[in-house]
Design a protein around this motif. Structure first.
Motif, PDB file in Angstrom:
ATOM      1  N   VAL A 913       0.839  -1.203   0.000  1.00  0.00           N
ATOM      2  CA  VAL A 913       0.000   0.000   0.000  1.00  0.00           C
ATOM      3  C   VAL A 913       0.871   1.250   0.000  1.00  0.00           C
ATOM      4  N   GLY A 914       1.942   1.236   0.796  1.00  0.00           N
ATOM      5  CA  GLY A 914       2.821   2.388   0.847  1.00  0.00           C
ATOM      6  C   GLY A 914       3.527   2.651  -0.467  1.00  0.00           C
ATOM      7  N   LYS A 915       3.927   1.590  -1.165  1.00  0.00           N
ATOM      8  CA  LYS A 915       4.618   1.781  -2.443  1.00  0.00           C
ATOM      9  C   LYS A 915       3.689   2.364  -3.504  1.00  0.00           C
ATOM     10  N   VAL A 916       2.415   1.939  -3.517  1.00  0.00           N
ATOM     11  CA  VAL A 916       1.460   2.527  -4.468  1.00  0.00           C
ATOM     12  C   VAL A 916       1.150   3.968  -4.071  1.00  0.00           C
ATOM     13  N   ARG A 917       1.023   4.209  -2.780  1.00  0.00           N
ATOM     14  CA  ARG A 917       0.733   5.565  -2.315  1.00  0.00           C
ATOM     15  C   ARG A 917       1.840   6.534  -2.703  1.00  0.00           C
ATOM     16  N   GLU A 918       3.082   6.090  -2.681  1.00  0.00           N
ATOM     17  CA  GLU A 918       4.199   6.944  -3.068  1.00  0.00           C
ATOM     18  C   GLU A 918       4.053   7.431  -4.503  1.00  0.00           C
ATOM     19  N   ARG A 919       3.547   6.566  -5.388  1.00  0.00           N
ATOM     20  CA  ARG A 919       3.429   6.949  -6.788  1.00  0.00           C
ATOM     21  C   ARG A 919       2.250   7.906  -7.028  1.00  0.00           C
ATOM     22  N   PHE A 920       1.277   7.949  -6.104  1.00  0.00           N
ATOM     23  CA  PHE A 920       0.176   8.908  -6.239  1.00  0.00           C
ATOM     24  C   PHE A 920       0.579  10.311  -5.768  1.00  0.00           C
ATOM     25  N   HIS A 921       1.612  10.403  -4.943  1.00  0.00           N
ATOM     26  CA  HIS A 921       2.082  11.701  -4.429  1.00  0.00           C
ATOM     27  C   HIS A 921       0.933  12.478  -3.783  1.00  0.00           C
ATOM     28  N   LEU A 922       0.239  11.821  -2.857  1.00  0.00           N
ATOM     29  CA  LEU A 922      -0.907  12.453  -2.206  1.00  0.00           C
ATOM     30  C   LEU A 922      -0.498  13.513  -1.194  1.00  0.00           C
ATOM     31  N   ASP A 923       0.769  13.583  -0.835  1.00  0.00           N
ATOM     32  CA  ASP A 923       1.212  14.565   0.151  1.00  0.00           C
ATOM     33  C   ASP A 923       1.573  15.907  -0.468  1.00  0.00           C
ATOM     34  N   VAL A 924       1.408  16.050  -1.780  1.00  0.00           N
ATOM     35  CA  VAL A 924       1.688  17.330  -2.437  1.00  0.00           C
ATOM     36  C   VAL A 924       0.455  17.759  -3.212  1.00  0.00           C
ATOM     37  N   SER A 925       0.488  18.972  -3.703  1.00  0.00           N
ATOM     38  CA  SER A 925      -0.643  19.494  -4.469  1.00  0.00           C
ATOM     39  C   SER A 925      -0.721  18.822  -5.832  1.00  0.00           C
ATOM     40  N   GLU A 926      -1.868  19.061  -6.514  1.00  0.00           N
ATOM     41  CA  GLU A 926      -2.048  18.458  -7.832  1.00  0.00           C
ATOM     42  C   GLU A 926      -1.033  19.003  -8.826  1.00  0.00           C
ATOM     43  N   GLU A 927      -0.740  20.295  -8.760  1.00  0.00           N
ATOM     44  CA  GLU A 927       0.243  20.887  -9.675  1.00  0.00           C
ATOM     45  C   GLU A 927       1.623  20.281  -9.467  1.00  0.00           C
ATOM     46  N   GLU A 928       2.012  20.099  -8.200  1.00  0.00           N
ATOM     47  CA  GLU A 928       3.318  19.525  -7.922  1.00  0.00           C
ATOM     48  C   GLU A 928       3.372  18.060  -8.356  1.00  0.00           C
ATOM     49  N   ALA A 929       2.270  17.319  -8.164  1.00  0.00           N
ATOM     50  CA  ALA A 929       2.240  15.919  -8.598  1.00  0.00           C
ATOM     51  C   ALA A 929       2.381  15.811 -10.110  1.00  0.00           C
ATOM     52  N   LEU A 930       1.712  16.703 -10.847  1.00  0.00           N
ATOM     53  CA  LEU A 930       1.835  16.674 -12.310  1.00  0.00           C
ATOM     54  C   LEU A 930       3.239  17.059 -12.747  1.00  0.00           C
ATOM     55  N   ARG A 931       3.867  17.964 -12.009  1.00  0.00           N
ATOM     56  CA  ARG A 931       5.244  18.327 -12.353  1.00  0.00           C
ATOM     57  C   ARG A 931       6.177  17.126 -12.171  1.00  0.00           C
ATOM     58  N   ILE A 932       5.954  16.373 -11.089  1.00  0.00           N
ATOM     59  CA  ILE A 932       6.770  15.167 -10.857  1.00  0.00           C
ATOM     60  C   ILE A 932       6.537  14.149 -11.967  1.00  0.00           C
ATOM     61  N   LEU A 933       5.273  13.975 -12.376  1.00  0.00           N
ATOM     62  CA  LEU A 933       4.978  13.032 -13.457  1.00  0.00           C
ATOM     63  C   LEU A 933       5.619  13.477 -14.756  1.00  0.00           C
ATOM     64  N   ASP A 934       5.571  14.784 -15.038  1.00  0.00           N
ATOM     65  CA  ASP A 934       6.169  15.301 -16.268  1.00  0.00           C
ATOM     66  C   ASP A 934       7.677  15.048 -16.278  1.00  0.00           C
ATOM     67  N   GLN A 935       8.327  15.252 -15.124  1.00  0.00           N
ATOM     68  CA  GLN A 935       9.761  14.996 -15.049  1.00  0.00           C
ATOM     69  C   GLN A 935      10.066  13.511 -15.215  1.00  0.00           C
ATOM     70  N   THR A 936       9.180  12.666 -14.677  1.00  0.00           N
ATOM     71  CA  THR A 936       9.368  11.213 -14.812  1.00  0.00           C
ATOM     72  C   THR A 936       9.242  10.783 -16.269  1.00  0.00           C
ATOM     73  N   LEU A 937       8.269  11.376 -16.997  1.00  0.00           N
ATOM     74  CA  LEU A 937       8.121  11.055 -18.422  1.00  0.00           C
ATOM     75  C   LEU A 937       9.345  11.505 -19.202  1.00  0.00           C
TER      76      LEU A 937
END
Length: 961
Positions: A913-937
């Motif tokens: 559960v913790g490993k999946v939760r890490e990939r959702f980045h629920l501890d940051v805002s939606e903008e920051e989560a999308l920025r992380i996803l963009d960098q990952t891509l």
């Protein structure tokens, strides 16, 4: 990196053996002056005869204490050298050896005139002590050369005064330090090489080995002789110095003329150079010391299961202040005078803090509450409550947050999101609190399905709460229930069942699943196979109580079918018979020694044989993998065997779809329809439950995205595990791997799509619908594989259909595990980018990024459902889920013990559960989560090691072919 295989000492229930080989060295001649002064010496056996009969005793020691009784060699008559070549068995097994175990070996001589009139005529000729485990904790093996300390009995204490490898000799006062002898250093190096040769690590060459052994023996004799000469020179120099000192002091130089007045024990050893050669057993693998693994203290287990969250935060070890000067090792200084020592207190998790207990009772006491039972929070508390209700299902609650939730529980009963939080805040060990929430639950606002799944998880054991969650599931339709069926079957492990009860409780999850499955054949089909696989699971992660539980549920399910619709039960039995036949032929083909061509012919012949009733089934039955299709037979001509170590079978069924109005009782005799084909891959020797879980999550994600009006053209093909080591999966045809496209079309996905969907007027020359399918499906699978942490991505498990739909197969590594080094978090190969224009600046890639962002945002909103589904799988036998849970459990135990670098709790669940939760980045805002996803891509598109891994995989596959 080469594979390192080893065994642990705890695995070897084998006695300690040692072979006493021989004794080397040259005994010095005792001067006549010494014999005159000590006449008893001349009667010692070794003095009278240099080949006198000696015997050796061996005894185990540990922590300065003997282990067992000593053993000794049998009487041996020596001819040319002192050689015993005898194995001694010691009365201790290897599994019981501590890390400090050492072997004390004493060579005994005989003296007919013992001192003090003793009856024992044995005197020590010399002794040596060797530790059984080296500095790295590895059990010693093979030949060992041990220095023998003359006239000393072996010392088994720690530290020993008779170590088998002596410490470097320290120069005496006013004595120049002795330079290292390069010849002795070279002999030590050759000795290590001989040991490797003996263990088979160096290739042997018989004629050359004999020459080397002879030369080294000659060199050893020369070095020993040179060492004796150096010892005699030191002795003579010492004698001259002593005489000069006597002359300067006025003493007569002739007074001291005996050698024993000048010689020390070290000088005697240096001159004689005695060594005892022994052999220890040789093992195929290194044996590493492993201590006894004690169970987790009950206090820690209780503490870990005390909080409603599975990832409870472990308290830091207490700090205890002692008096001055009572600091232990590794103690940290609190101040100059009073150091602080950290240690584990076994009562810290069993006994509550009295202050905290009193505070909680006062806060939650009904006497302190306002008379108005509908007490409302003020603006500040309302904002705090809203923040708490926004927490995900994996978020832990502090003591203050629990108190606030409990205080305003009646006000929160209008909010469907609050029930799971209030359940966490309730002290179920307190009968008053448990009864208060039990009375309030029926009045609560109707919760969502994801909240009901959370209440059925391993952290909730209240029958009332679980019954309420089951009532909420009754309102879900069969199609929605089928999406969660795999997890609901695993949730049966978390229910409390009466051992002496014959039936099932009407409010239990098991009774609910049986009632719904008996009324819907598709649901009953999957429930039956899920239960049967668990009943048959006898792996290391399974236990007998779980098998008994699933067998009991399956038994009651069969009873319900027999009462409602006996025909449906017969259908399930016929399915099992067909699967058993396929499993048998798959196993025979897999272990057969024929080549692939002969295996294919053998498979076709078996399927076409009328005796097996497979070409045309006597009675059509639903396909277990897809019960909406009725199987009428198998097409032998289209059977195939894939080129793989497991030899999977390609089976093509003749099927016809079930009419929508068909009831379970009429499934066996469907109405005539146009026949079609349904191809599956059936394999044995592989556990498909992990692939089955991933495909189920992909199917769920597809339904969630469709509710958001986002169709990413996913291909969630069917997978069904029919046993822990076999199963079937849908064969998507036509489809082609990107590796084949890379070979046939020179790495051009665009050329492949242009061939099947040409449109000169469209972008990239590909028909618009096809290009949209490709971009959307690439985006969907990139986001899904990122969230699930799918690993081992290469061009062979990335497939593409002619209509442009892209999809992944083979999910053997998930939750961040990957066998390839430096693998990117998202697999975005250059072949995939080539289908979008070839780089990250094209219009097609921009569309791809936008689809990724839209899908990721939608899935973050539904993250609670995905996380709750994984929380229900924490005790399943899915390989990577179990591995993640075991790793997290070990880290939590280390944190509880206060070990450095351990992961303690602190912020939610661990494990899968913790490993999946890490990939959702629920501890940051939606903008920051999308920025992380963009960098990952971007990292995936520019990953250098991803290209290297693909090329290495192609080379390995080509070499195997």
């Amino acid at each position: 990196m080469d594979t390192y295989s080893f065994a642990t000492s705890r695995q070897l229930d084998f006695p300690v053996f040692v072979k006493i080989s021989n004794l080397t060295g040259k005994q010095r001649v005792i001067p006549q002056s010494t014999l005159l002064r000590h006449p008893e010496i001349k009667y010692v056996g070794s003095v009278q005869n240099p080949l006198s009969e000696l015997y050796v005793t061996a005894q185990l020691w540990a922590d300065s204490k003997p282990l067992g009784v000593p053993t000794q060699t049998a009487h041996t008559f020596f001819k040319g050298e002192r050689s015993w070549n005898q194995w001694l068995e010691l009365p201790v097994s290897i599994r019981h050896l501590p890390a400090s175990a050492q072997l004390a070996l004493t060579v005994w001589d005989l003296n007919p005139l013992p001192k003090d009139g003793r009856l024992d005529h044995s005197i020590p000729f010399g002794g040596t002590t060797i530790s059984l485990f080296d500095d790295q904790g590895t059990l010693r093996r093979g030949h060992q050369k041990c220095k023998l300390y003359r006239t000393k009995e072996a010392d088994g204490r720690t530290p020993s005064i008779t170590p088998h490898i002596p410490a470097p000799r320290r120069p005496r006062r006013n004595e120049a330090p002795e330079l290292a002898n390069p010849e002795e250093a070279e002999l030590d190096r050759l000795q290590k090489l001989f040991k490797k040769h003996e263990m088979g690590e160096i290739q042997s060459n018989e004629w050359l080995d004999q020459l080397v052994f002879k030369k080294v023996a000659e060199k050893t004799a020369a070095v020993d002789e040179a060492a004796r000469k150096r010892a005699n020179l030191r002795k003579a120099a010492k004698r001259r110095a002593q005489k000069a000192m006597d002359l300067s002091n006025g003493k007569a130089p002739g007074k001291v003329d005996s050698d024993d007045e000048f010689e020390s024990e070290d000088e005697i050893d240096a001159e004689e150079r005695f060594a005892l050669h022994i052999d220890l057993p040789r093992w195929d693998f290194p044996v590493v010391f492993a201590d006894h693994e004690y169970d987790i203290p009950r206090s820690i287990r209780d503490f870990q299961s005390m909080a409603p969250g599975s990832g409870s935060s472990t308290k830091a070890p207490p700090e205890v202040r002692f008096g001055p000067g009572i600091a232990g090792l590794n103690g940290t200084l609190d101040d100059e005078d009073y150091p602080v020592i950290r240690f584990f207190d076994p009562e810290q998790f069993q006994r509550e803090n009295p202050c905290e207990t009193k505070h909680r009772r006062l806060v939650r006491s009904e006497r302190n509450a306002q008379p108005d039972t509908d007490m409302k929070p003020n603006a500040k508390l309302r904002d705090e409550l809203n923040d708490i209700l926004a927490y995900g299902p994996t978020q832990d609650l502090s003591a203050q947050e629990k108190d606030v939730l409990w205080t305003f529980r009646r006000h929160l009963s209008r909010d469907k999101r609050a029930l799971t939080k209030v359940v966490k805040a309730t002290d179920w060990s307190n009968p008053k609190e448990a009864q208060a929430l039990t009375d309030l639950i029926p009045k609560w606002a109707e919760i969502d399905v994801d909240a009901a799944l959370e209440l059925l998880g391993p952290t909730v054991d209240s029958p009332v709460v679980r019954a309420y969650a089951v009532d909420r599931l009754r309102k879900a339709d069969d199609n929605e229930l089928q999406l969660y069926l795999l997890q609901l079957v695993q949730a049966l492990k978390f229910e409390t069942h009466e051992a002496d009860s014959e039936g099932l409780s009407s409010s239990s999850l098991a009774k609910f699943l049986i009632d719904r499955a008996a009324g819907n054949f598709n649901l009953g089909n999957f429930l039956h196979w899920f239960l049967m696989v668990e009943c048959d699971d006898r792996g290391l992660d399974a236990n007998a109580s779980d098998r008994k539980l699933f067998a009991r549920v399956e038994y009651h399910f069969m009873l319900e079918l027999e009462a409602r619709d006996p025909q449906q039960r017969k259908i399930l039995l016929k399915q099992a018979e067909m699967v058993a036949v396929l499993q048998k032929i798959a196993k025979d083909i897999r272990f057969g020694r024929d080549n692939r061509i002969n295996k294919i012919e053998r498979l076709k012949k078996f399927l076409a044989d009328p005796k097996n009733d497979l070409a045309t089934l006597p009675t059509p039955i639903p396909l277990p993998l897809a019960p909406e299709y009725i199987v009428t037979g198998i097409i032998p001509e289209e059977a195939n065997v894939f080129k793989s170590s497991l030899s999977p079978l390609l089976i093509t069924f003749k099927v016809q779809p079930v009419a929508p109005a068909t009831t379970p009782s009429t499934i066996a005799t469907p109405t005539p329809a146009h026949p079609s084909k349904y191809a599956i891959i059936f394999k044995t020797g592989d556990d498909l439950r992990q692939d089955q879980l991933v495909i189920q999550i992909i199917t769920l994600i597809d339904s969630l995205l469709l509710k958001e009006n986002l169709d990413l053209k996913l291909t969630p093909y069917r997978i069904l595990a029919t046993s822990p080591i076999s199963g079937a999966m849908q064969y998507i045809s036509p489809s082609i791997a990107l590796s084949a496209i890379s070979t046939r079309y020179r790495g051009s996905v665009t050329a492949y799509l242009q061939q099947h969907n040409p449109d000169p007027n469209a972008p990239l020359g590909i028909r618009k619908e096809c290009l949209d399918n490709y971009i959307k499906s690439c985006a969907g699978y990139c986001v899904i594989t990122y969230i699930l942490g799918v690993g081992d991505r290469h061009l062979d498990n990335l497939l593409l259909q002619p209509n442009g739909k892209f999809f992944h197969i083979d999910f053997g590594f998930i939750l961040g595990r990957d066998p390839k080094p430096f693998a990117p978090l998202v697999k975005l190969a250059k072949e995939m980018l080539e289908g979008m224009g070839g780089n990250t600046s094209t219009e097609q890639y921009k569309q791809f990024r936008q689809y990724c962002f839209t899908a990721y945002t939608a899935l973050r909103k539904n993250s609670s459902l995905v996380l709750n589904l994984f929380s229900l799988m924490v005790q399943s036998s899915v390989q990577d889920v179990r591995l993640a849970e075991e790793t997290t459990g070990l880290q939590q135990r280390n944190a509880a013990a206060g070990e450095p670098g351990a992961v303690g709790g602190g912020g939610g669940y661990g494990g899968a559960v913790g490993k999946v939760r890490e990939r959702f980045h629920l501890d940051v805002s939606e903008e920051e989560a999308l920025r992380i996803l963009d960098q990952t891509l971007s990292d995936g598109a520019n990953a250098f090691f991803g290209v290297v891994n693909d090329r290495v995989h192609e080379f390995v596959q080509g070499w195997r072919a």
